[in-house]
Design an enzyme around this catalytic site. Structure first.
Site, short mmCIF file in Angstrom:
data_model
loop_
_atom_site.label_atom_id
_atom_site.label_comp_id
_atom_site.label_asym_id
_atom_site.label_seq_id
_atom_site.Cartn_x
_atom_site.Cartn_y
_atom_site.Cartn_z
N VAL A 84 0.74 -1.29 0.05
CA VAL A 84 0.05 -0.14 -0.06
C VAL A 84 0.87 1.11 -0.05
CG1 VAL A 84 -1.78 -1.30 1.05
CG2 VAL A 84 -0.25 -0.02 2.58
N SER A 109 -6.00 3.04 15.38
CA SER A 109 -5.78 2.38 16.54
C SER A 109 -6.09 3.30 17.73
CB SER A 109 -4.08 2.13 16.58
OG SER A 109 -3.67 1.87 17.93
N TYR A 117 4.54 5.32 15.40
CA TYR A 117 3.06 4.67 15.38
C TYR A 117 2.05 5.53 15.68
CZ TYR A 117 -0.08 0.96 15.52
OH TYR A 117 -1.37 -0.07 15.57
N ALA A 118 2.10 6.30 16.72
CA ALA A 118 0.80 7.01 17.19
C ALA A 118 0.71 8.12 16.13
CB ALA A 118 1.17 7.67 18.69
N ALA A 119 1.74 8.87 15.60
CA ALA A 119 1.48 9.94 14.69
C ALA A 119 0.80 9.31 13.37
CB ALA A 119 3.02 10.41 14.27
N SER A 120 1.33 8.07 13.02
CA SER A 120 0.84 7.50 11.81
C SER A 120 -0.44 7.24 12.08
CB SER A 120 1.66 6.18 11.22
OG SER A 120 1.34 5.26 12.37
N LYS A 121 -1.09 6.74 12.93
CA LYS A 121 -2.44 6.16 13.45
C LYS A 121 -3.26 7.45 13.40
CE LYS A 121 -2.15 1.70 12.53
NZ LYS A 121 -2.95 1.31 11.50
#
Length: 267
Positions: free
Chosen positions: A68, A162, A175-179
């Site tokens: 993706v 998430s 991870y937090a920023a991406s979600k």
């Protein structure tokens, strides 16, 4: 089969694409779409053999290898669905990644009873990998889905975020920023897409028993375990929420984010 045993379901005759369908939530969604009457379910995953394995369980399934993060691959996959079936009705975007190295650093800090040190150690490559797949990948899928659905003025897209988008985890900034970014992206697109008859919504799971979480260090798994709340969700439980959002039952939900974390916190 529906409650009356007629063999019809919420997705009777519909054409669906599921990313991250080689395992976990994506695989459970693909099985659910098939069980509820989908005419065709395209199972997309960067791990082509894994998608093919799940597709064997899906009567209407067809597997494709798909990264993706590669916009060209996403566009080509969606174009092929439209060429083969004439339309695209449902997209559930469950593909995503975490960072095992950062998780190891977090686990080491927990065992040593010291504050984690992640951000200062985080390389550009690790940051970009997580953002490229989780955030850029969501944009690529949303854009391609809208291009396919808007001419028909119908369709439903569900993205998988998430609970970390709400309760940013200490020492897990990428991870937090991406979600969080993918969630805001989905809500912004939802406001635009509904004018063309396309609904976009999001499910935000908490800890879920997937192949990804199975690789978590044991000390981190224990950290997510709390007897006061529900245990880790199953992929099927999260898939059920995604299927609801994708169905006509959720016709009035646009830009919704359903937090499914077993009561660990509310937002």
């Amino acid at each position: 089969m529906d409650a009356e045993g007629t063999g019809r379901g919420r997705f009777e005759g519909r054409i669906a694409l599921v990313t991250g369908a080689g395992s976990g939530i994506g695989a459970a969604v693909a099985r659910g779409l098939d069980a509820e009457g989908a005419k065709a379910v395209v199972l997309a995953d960067i791990d082509g053999p894994a998608a093919a394995s799940v597709a064997k369980e899906v009567t209407s399934g067809h597997a494709v290898a798909l990264d993706v993060a590669d916009a060209g691959q996403v566009d080509a996959a969606v174009d092929e669905v439209v060429r083969a079936h004439g339309r695209l009705d449902v997209v559930v975007h469950a593909a995503g990644v975490d960072d095992p190295v950062a998780k190891r650093w977090l686990a080491e800090a927990l065992v040593a009873d010291r504050p984690p040190e992640v951000t200062a150690r985080l390389g550009d490559g690790a940051w970009q990998r997580v953002l490229r797949i989780n955030l850029d990948g969501t944009f690529h899928v949303l854009r391609a889905a809208l291009r396919a659905m808007m001419p028909n003025r119908s369709g439903s897209v569900v993205t998988v975020s998430s609970s970390a988008a709400f309760d940013a985890l200490v020492g897990y900034p990428h991870y937090a920023a991406s979600k969080a970014g993918a969630q805001a992206l989905s809500q912004s697109v939802a406001k635009e897409a509904i004018a063309f008859g396309v609904r976009v919504n999001t499910v935000a799971p908490g800890p879920t028993e997937t192949a990804m979480t199975a690789k978590n260090p044991e000390v981190m798994r224990k950290g997510f375990t709390d007897p006061r709340v529900r245990p880790f969700a199953t992929p099927e439980e999260i898939a059920a929420i995604a299927l609801f959002l994708a169905s006509d039952e959720a016709a009035n939900l646009v830009g919704a984010v359903l937090l499914a974390n077993g009561g660990r916190f509310t937002a």
